[in-house]
Motif scaffolding. Sequence first.
Motif, PDB file in Angstrom:
ATOM      1  N   SER A 170       2.310   4.467  -2.471  1.00 55.02           N
ATOM      2  CA  SER A 170       3.491   4.408  -2.928  1.00 55.02           C
ATOM      3  C   SER A 170       3.229   3.527  -4.463  1.00 55.02           C
ATOM      4  O   SER A 170       4.470   3.697  -4.628  1.00 55.02           O
ATOM      5  CB  SER A 170       4.346   4.179  -1.985  1.00 55.02           C
ATOM      6  N   ASP A 171       1.990   3.600  -4.348  1.00 52.53           N
ATOM      7  CA  ASP A 171       2.043   2.589  -5.336  1.00 52.53           C
ATOM      8  C   ASP A 171       0.814   2.265  -6.176  1.00 52.53           C
ATOM      9  O   ASP A 171      -1.116   3.097  -5.468  1.00 52.53           O
ATOM     10  CB  ASP A 171       2.757   0.957  -5.177  1.00 52.53           C
ATOM     11  N   GLU A 172      -0.194   1.790  -6.898  1.00 56.45           N
ATOM     12  CA  GLU A 172      -1.366   1.767  -7.820  1.00 56.45           C
ATOM     13  C   GLU A 172      -2.567   1.023  -6.634  1.00 56.45           C
ATOM     14  O   GLU A 172      -3.167   1.415  -6.622  1.00 56.45           O
ATOM     15  CB  GLU A 172      -1.207   1.483  -8.640  1.00 56.45           C
ATOM     16  N   VAL A 173      -1.772  -0.085  -5.789  1.00 56.40           N
ATOM     17  CA  VAL A 173      -2.864  -0.485  -5.206  1.00 56.40           C
ATOM     18  C   VAL A 173      -3.174  -0.101  -4.213  1.00 56.40           C
ATOM     19  O   VAL A 173      -4.523   0.246  -3.574  1.00 56.40           O
ATOM     20  CB  VAL A 173      -2.290  -2.012  -4.698  1.00 56.40           C
ATOM     21  N   SER A 174      -2.006   0.542  -3.090  1.00 55.06           N
ATOM     22  CA  SER A 174      -2.540   1.779  -1.796  1.00 55.06           C
ATOM     23  C   SER A 174      -3.381   2.932  -2.558  1.00 55.06           C
ATOM     24  O   SER A 174      -3.940   3.113  -1.794  1.00 55.06           O
ATOM     25  CB  SER A 174      -0.965   2.028  -1.340  1.00 55.06           C
ATOM     26  N   ARG A 175      -3.302   3.463  -3.314  1.00 55.65           N
ATOM     27  CA  ARG A 175      -3.872   4.482  -3.763  1.00 55.65           C
ATOM     28  C   ARG A 175      -5.606   4.228  -4.375  1.00 55.65           C
ATOM     29  O   ARG A 175      -5.994   5.189  -4.128  1.00 55.65           O
ATOM     30  CB  ARG A 175      -3.455   4.784  -5.139  1.00 55.65           C
ATOM     31  N   ILE A 176      -5.692   2.778  -4.209  1.00 55.69           N
ATOM     32  CA  ILE A 176      -6.738   2.917  -4.176  1.00 55.69           C
ATOM     33  C   ILE A 176      -7.599   2.028  -2.831  1.00 55.69           C
ATOM     34  O   ILE A 176      -9.174   1.423  -2.665  1.00 55.69           O
ATOM     35  CB  ILE A 176      -7.759   1.599  -5.283  1.00 55.69           C
ATOM     36  N   SER A 177      -6.769   1.846  -1.807  1.00 53.37           N
ATOM     37  CA  SER A 177      -6.974   1.125  -0.509  1.00 53.37           C
ATOM     38  C   SER A 177      -7.951   1.894   0.049  1.00 53.37           C
ATOM     39  O   SER A 177      -6.564   2.982   1.315  1.00 53.37           O
ATOM     40  CB  SER A 177      -6.394   0.050  -0.164  1.00 53.37           C
ATOM     41  N   LEU A 178      -9.069   2.436   0.503  1.00 53.58           N
ATOM     42  CA  LEU A 178      -8.613   3.175   1.549  1.00 53.58           C
ATOM     43  C   LEU A 178      -9.157   3.131   2.955  1.00 53.58           C
ATOM     44  O   LEU A 178      -8.417   3.470   3.941  1.00 53.58           O
ATOM     45  CB  LEU A 178     -10.760   3.530   1.989  1.00 53.58           C
ATOM     46  N   TYR A 179      -8.723   0.907   3.028  1.00 54.60           N
ATOM     47  CA  TYR A 179      -8.699   1.041   4.104  1.00 54.60           C
ATOM     48  C   TYR A 179      -6.559   1.541   4.724  1.00 54.60           C
ATOM     49  O   TYR A 179      -6.489   2.269   5.589  1.00 54.60           O
ATOM     50  CB  TYR A 179      -8.932  -0.542   4.383  1.00 54.60           C
ATOM     51  N   HIS A 180      -5.843   1.131   3.378  1.00 52.43           N
ATOM     52  CA  HIS A 180      -4.826   1.427   4.189  1.00 52.43           C
ATOM     53  C   HIS A 180      -4.229   3.030   4.070  1.00 52.43           C
ATOM     54  O   HIS A 180      -3.842   3.506   4.389  1.00 52.43           O
ATOM     55  CB  HIS A 180      -3.908   1.446   2.421  1.00 52.43           C
ATOM     56  N   ARG A 181      -4.856   3.944   3.359  1.00 58.88           N
ATOM     57  CA  ARG A 181      -5.047   4.998   3.257  1.00 58.88           C
ATOM     58  C   ARG A 181      -5.422   5.585   4.709  1.00 58.88           C
ATOM     59  O   ARG A 181      -4.596   6.374   5.062  1.00 58.88           O
ATOM     60  CB  ARG A 181      -6.074   5.877   2.802  1.00 58.88           C
ATOM     61  N   LEU A 182      -6.725   5.455   5.071  1.00 55.77           N
ATOM     62  CA  LEU A 182      -6.949   5.596   6.634  1.00 55.77           C
ATOM     63  C   LEU A 182      -5.647   5.193   7.538  1.00 55.77           C
ATOM     64  O   LEU A 182      -5.843   5.997   8.638  1.00 55.77           O
ATOM     65  CB  LEU A 182      -7.987   5.448   7.125  1.00 55.77           C
ATOM     66  N   GLN A 183      -5.429   3.825   7.451  1.00 56.27           N
ATOM     67  CA  GLN A 183      -4.120   3.930   8.670  1.00 56.27           C
ATOM     68  C   GLN A 183      -3.447   4.298   8.174  1.00 56.27           C
ATOM     69  O   GLN A 183      -2.972   4.756   9.445  1.00 56.27           O
ATOM     70  CB  GLN A 183      -3.606   2.502   7.722  1.00 56.27           C
ATOM     71  N   ASN A 184      -2.627   4.851   7.333  1.00 56.64           N
ATOM     72  CA  ASN A 184      -2.005   5.752   7.316  1.00 56.64           C
ATOM     73  C   ASN A 184      -1.844   7.170   7.851  1.00 56.64           C
ATOM     74  O   ASN A 184      -1.213   8.101   8.573  1.00 56.64           O
ATOM     75  CB  ASN A 184      -1.079   6.219   5.449  1.00 56.64           C
ATOM     76  N   ILE A 185      -3.635   7.164   7.167  1.00 55.72           N
ATOM     77  CA  ILE A 185      -3.368   8.909   8.087  1.00 55.72           C
ATOM     78  C   ILE A 185      -3.062   8.797   9.187  1.00 55.72           C
ATOM     79  O   ILE A 185      -3.238   9.605  10.165  1.00 55.72           O
ATOM     80  CB  ILE A 185      -5.206   9.798   7.269  1.00 55.72           C
ATOM     81  N   LEU A 186      -4.393   7.802   9.458  1.00 56.50           N
ATOM     82  CA  LEU A 186      -4.560   7.969  11.665  1.00 56.50           C
ATOM     83  C   LEU A 186      -3.624   7.320  12.353  1.00 56.50           C
ATOM     84  O   LEU A 186      -3.179   7.567  13.161  1.00 56.50           O
ATOM     85  CB  LEU A 186      -5.880   7.114  11.766  1.00 56.50           C
TER      86      LEU A 186
END
Length: 615
Positions: free
Chosen positions: A355-371
Amino acid sequence: MNEIEMLLRQTAEAYQGPLRQYTPFPPAAVRERYESLPTALRESVLKEGESYLGYQYPRIFATDYLRFSRTGDRVAYEDLYFARRHALCALAAAECVEHSGRFLDDIVNGIFLLCEESGWQLPPHNTYLRDQPQLPLPDAARPVLDLFACETGALLACVTCLLGPELDGISPFITARIRAELVRRIITPYLEEHFWWMGRGQEPMCNWTPWCTQNVLLTACLETFDESIRRRIFLKAAESLDFFLKDYGEDGCCDEGAQYYRHAGLCLCNAMEILNVMSEGSFDPLFETEKIKNIAAYIMNVHVADKYYFNFADCSPVAGRAGVREYLFGKYTRQPRLMAFAAEDFRASGGELYSDEVSRISLYHRLQNILYWEEVYSYRGRVNTLPGDVFYPSVGLFLTRSNTLALAVKAGGNADNHNHNDTGSFTLYKSGRPVFIDIGVENYTQKTFSDRRYEIWTMQSGYHNLPTLMGLDQKDGSIYRATEVETRPGDGSSSISMNLLGAYPISRRRETDALYYRRSVTLDKNKEKVVLQDTTNLSDVILNFITYEKPVFSPGRLLIGSLADISFTGACPAEGIPAVEVLPVTDERLKKAWDHDLYRIRLRMNGNLFTMEIR
């Protein structure tokens, strides 16, 4: 320090067993979870990854870095810096989902570009001492651990954890290079140098502490470092989180606002969960302490409706949707209502992955969201849309709601993290739409975090719902604060009152002079109205109010668009001062919150009592 402030360090020291590996997600080669993802989610992740196939990563020159020290512009460099990391995140996530190898070459290009940057810290953070002038260029021989150096370390550690064997299949020098850079840029300076955000004694901390600590822990845990190194990091991280918690009230209020809760409270949650897994559940009891539970629930209490949040300080009213991380914080702290709130907001966003620039560049947060996407999206629980009256004494924030009205009033003082001079200001929403607002903040520049901060208009009390007294606006600093604060919660009516004079640099004429400026704000829940009442013995008072919709005057009456009908007494338009001033919204950050220009109402008090009734 009190007990809770040292509890994490004590818990870490008490654990003497071997430190377990933290594996928040399976490697890409372990296919079960990735192949069971919902089809629409898989397609979304792949579509974004495909948009970066053959990607020409931005070139970054020394002169791009120098722009901050030369002109104060930080956005131009950050756009290039974040674009590289966003591309690498998107490509890595797509390769995990598909596991065909077609994204690997572009991933390798991104890895090597990041490894070859002279410094991972942003230009406005390029200093070794807190609040000291920034160096114009990074010293490659002495890395600075700032928010985004730590974020970059975690990103590369995640890439290795997810795709290590695949990268080694191209060349073993890729993962070897990542490891060498992580040791040089993250692990060694973390263990051998002291950066202010690590905490020491009573030094004040902010969102930097859990945010950086979370990412150092990820770097240490997702790579295979020796047990002795990991234990030193384990203990130091727990101590830093204690230093962070010492500046939080027991009520759990984030004095930086809802937007920074994502970097403060949620990163605290992730860091604690990493420590917990490393120590075989030793931190489980801490998630149920009152303070941690209150920190978690804060985001739910400051939510207004849809995209809007009660905001103050540098926080935007559009602070980002809740989702997987808020849900997990609710899960760890055993708060089903927070889980339900997060799931409901996640669905309202369409299940967005960032939802923001920081979460766009965090692969950890992205994988949390996906899984966790399917679990959160499908979670159904009871959400009480009216959480009741809430008062956060640590910050002086009072929240109250009726069926149609949502009111926030900030008492406290002007020494918050990311402070605006906003003591005594209020925000009001009707049917989920903004009536009286807090503007938020423009794009950060060199001036934003300098001794010229309060030259910026959005930081000044005159651009909040506050009076100008004797020609003076409020002043920043811990001594400038409200006094005589009283709250009166109730089912039929709730209110807060305070003396605002102490927030202004007004000297008493004589010791016997009892100058005052008292404000009370009452929500009548039965009659669906708000009554603002200001009383004073000062002779020169200009009242300022900020609205989103255009105000229209008639004698003793004020209409805010088609939303609110307001009657008032004790003030009138002042000679030589426009009663309604247009505030153009031209800044890109403000445009994300407000779709059109804003308005400032200015009235002069013509007596000792001003009353405004808002319906």
